[in-house]
Design an enzyme around this catalytic site. Structure first.
Site, short mmCIF file in Angstrom:
data_model
loop_
_atom_site.label_atom_id
_atom_site.label_comp_id
_atom_site.label_asym_id
_atom_site.label_seq_id
_atom_site.Cartn_x
_atom_site.Cartn_y
_atom_site.Cartn_z
N TYR A 1 0.82 -1.21 0.00
CA TYR A 1 0.00 0.00 0.00
C TYR A 1 0.85 1.25 0.00
O TYR A 1 2.07 1.18 0.17
CB TYR A 1 -0.97 -0.01 1.19
CG TYR A 1 -0.34 0.28 2.53
CD1 TYR A 1 0.48 -0.65 3.17
CD2 TYR A 1 -0.56 1.49 3.17
CE1 TYR A 1 1.05 -0.38 4.41
CE2 TYR A 1 0.01 1.77 4.41
CZ TYR A 1 0.81 0.83 5.02
OH TYR A 1 1.38 1.11 6.24
N ARG B 1 8.19 4.32 -4.66
CA ARG B 1 8.16 3.37 -3.54
C ARG B 1 7.12 2.28 -3.79
O ARG B 1 7.35 1.11 -3.45
CB ARG B 1 7.90 4.09 -2.21
CG ARG B 1 8.05 3.15 -1.02
CD ARG B 1 8.00 3.86 0.29
NE ARG B 1 6.70 4.48 0.54
CZ ARG B 1 6.43 5.25 1.58
NH1 ARG B 1 7.38 5.51 2.47
NH2 ARG B 1 5.24 5.78 1.73
N ARG C 1 -7.22 -21.52 -1.36
CA ARG C 1 -6.33 -20.87 -0.41
C ARG C 1 -5.00 -21.61 -0.36
O ARG C 1 -4.82 -22.55 0.40
CB ARG C 1 -6.98 -20.84 0.98
CG ARG C 1 -6.16 -20.05 1.99
CD ARG C 1 -6.74 -20.10 3.39
NE ARG C 1 -5.82 -19.49 4.34
CZ ARG C 1 -4.76 -20.10 4.86
NH1 ARG C 1 -4.49 -21.35 4.56
NH2 ARG C 1 -3.96 -19.46 5.70
N HIS D 1 -0.77 -21.01 -0.24
CA HIS D 1 0.19 -19.95 0.08
C HIS D 1 0.95 -19.46 -1.15
O HIS D 1 1.16 -18.28 -1.32
CB HIS D 1 1.20 -20.43 1.12
CG HIS D 1 0.63 -20.51 2.51
ND1 HIS D 1 -0.46 -21.29 2.82
CD2 HIS D 1 1.00 -19.91 3.66
CE1 HIS D 1 -0.74 -21.15 4.11
NE2 HIS D 1 0.13 -20.31 4.63
N LYS E 1 6.30 -1.86 1.91
CA LYS E 1 5.12 -1.29 2.57
C LYS E 1 3.98 -2.30 2.46
O LYS E 1 3.06 -2.16 1.65
CB LYS E 1 4.78 0.08 1.97
CG LYS E 1 4.01 0.97 2.92
CD LYS E 1 4.10 2.41 2.53
CE LYS E 1 3.07 3.29 3.24
NZ LYS E 1 3.14 3.30 4.70
N GLU F 1 12.51 1.99 13.82
CA GLU F 1 11.62 3.10 13.45
C GLU F 1 10.50 3.12 14.48
O GLU F 1 10.63 2.55 15.56
CB GLU F 1 11.11 2.91 12.02
CG GLU F 1 10.39 1.60 11.77
CD GLU F 1 9.93 1.43 10.33
OE1 GLU F 1 9.83 2.42 9.59
OE2 GLU F 1 9.62 0.29 9.95
#
Ligand code: PLP
Length: 267
Positions: free
Chosen positions: A22, A41, A88, A90, A131, A163
């Protein structure tokens, strides 16, 4: 479309695995701040997870949406996931149709007031330069901050500051500002980048260096940086007590003024 009409498959890999990335951007006075840095980014996050999506197309959609919504000051959220799959599993599905989710909400960039942070071990995964939408570690940490009446959590790994849960960390020592170097342990914050640029213009020395967590209590000042909160001054740590003399340093005030100016005057 209105938010209540948006639909995402329960088989979406973003929902099942947090398999997506995101971006969050601020639009100020009609312009998306640091647009090209955010686009770069996003490209880099997508490449890091092997997800092919046209960033140009995503940004064209952002432009269409922001135009339609019309706020001149807005928070823009972009999420790209690996989309829905039949089962589902992985491993990546053989055909991928990414889900792109964009929102634009009203937002005012206001200078942040003195805040408190808790200091905790960095419990997150080892690829924090991506991110990723998988934010459970950050969620649990931020909740702990809220329950401690703090606004953020400063994190450390192996005795060194990485951070904060939603921002990058800067420490003021005398006339110098120190911030942890870029690595896979931290997000390359766009605001971090701008602060370094601004400091250089102001003649303030910024050093990218490791910061021992036990040195935080000796700092003259600490501040955090992010696109939505700008520069957030931290005046008390838990554990650690008061930062400096509990007041904002002149270096912080100069950086915050220049940052606010930068937000309004450049893309
Ligand atoms: N670090 C983390 C973990 C974040 O989530 C964020 C912003 O969301 C930042 C740093 C600051 O990044 P930026 O300045 O690009 O908003």
């Amino acid at each position: 479309m209105p938010l209540h009409k948006a639909r995402i498959s329960p088989m979406d890999r973003g929902f099942l695995f947090g398999d997506g990335v995101y971006e969050v951007m601020a639009k100020i006075d009609g312009r998306i701040r640091a647009r090209s840095l955010h686009a770069q980014r996003l490209r880099s996050s997508l490449d890091s997870i092997g997800l092919e999506t046209s960033v140009e197309q995503v940004f064209a959609d952002v432009d269409r949406l922001t135009k339609k919504v019309g706020f001149s000051n807005a928070k823009i959220y972009i999420q790209v996931t690996r989309g829905p799959a039949d089962a589902r599993d992985h491993a990546f599905p053989s055909t991928v149709s990414p889900t792109i989710f964009l929102t634009v909400s009203a937002f005012e960039a206001v200078p942040q007031t003195a805040s408190q942070a808790i200091v905790r071990p960095d419990i997150r995964w080892r690829k924090n330069h991506i991110k990723s939408v998988a934010l459970l570690g950050n969620v649990l940490l931020m909740q702990e901050a809220r329950e401690s009446d703090a606004q953020e959590v400063i994190l450390y790994r192996d005795e060194y500051v990485t951070e904060a849960s939603t921002s990058n960390v800067f420490v003021i020592r005398g006339q110098k500002v120190v911030t942890p170097p870029l690595s896979d342990l931290i997000l390359p914050g766009i605001t971090r980048h701008l602060v370094i640029e601004i400091a250089q213009k102001l003649g303030i020395l910024v050093v990218e260096d490791n910061i021992r967590v036990d040195s935080l209590s000796e700092a003259d000042g600490i501040f955090l940086s992010s696109s939505t909160r700008g520069l957030l001054p931290i005046i008390a740590l838990n554990p650690g007590g008061c930062v400096g003399n509990g007041e904002l340093t002149s270096i912080f005030s100069a950086l915050q003024d220049a940052y606010d100016e930068r937000l309004r005057c450049y893309d």
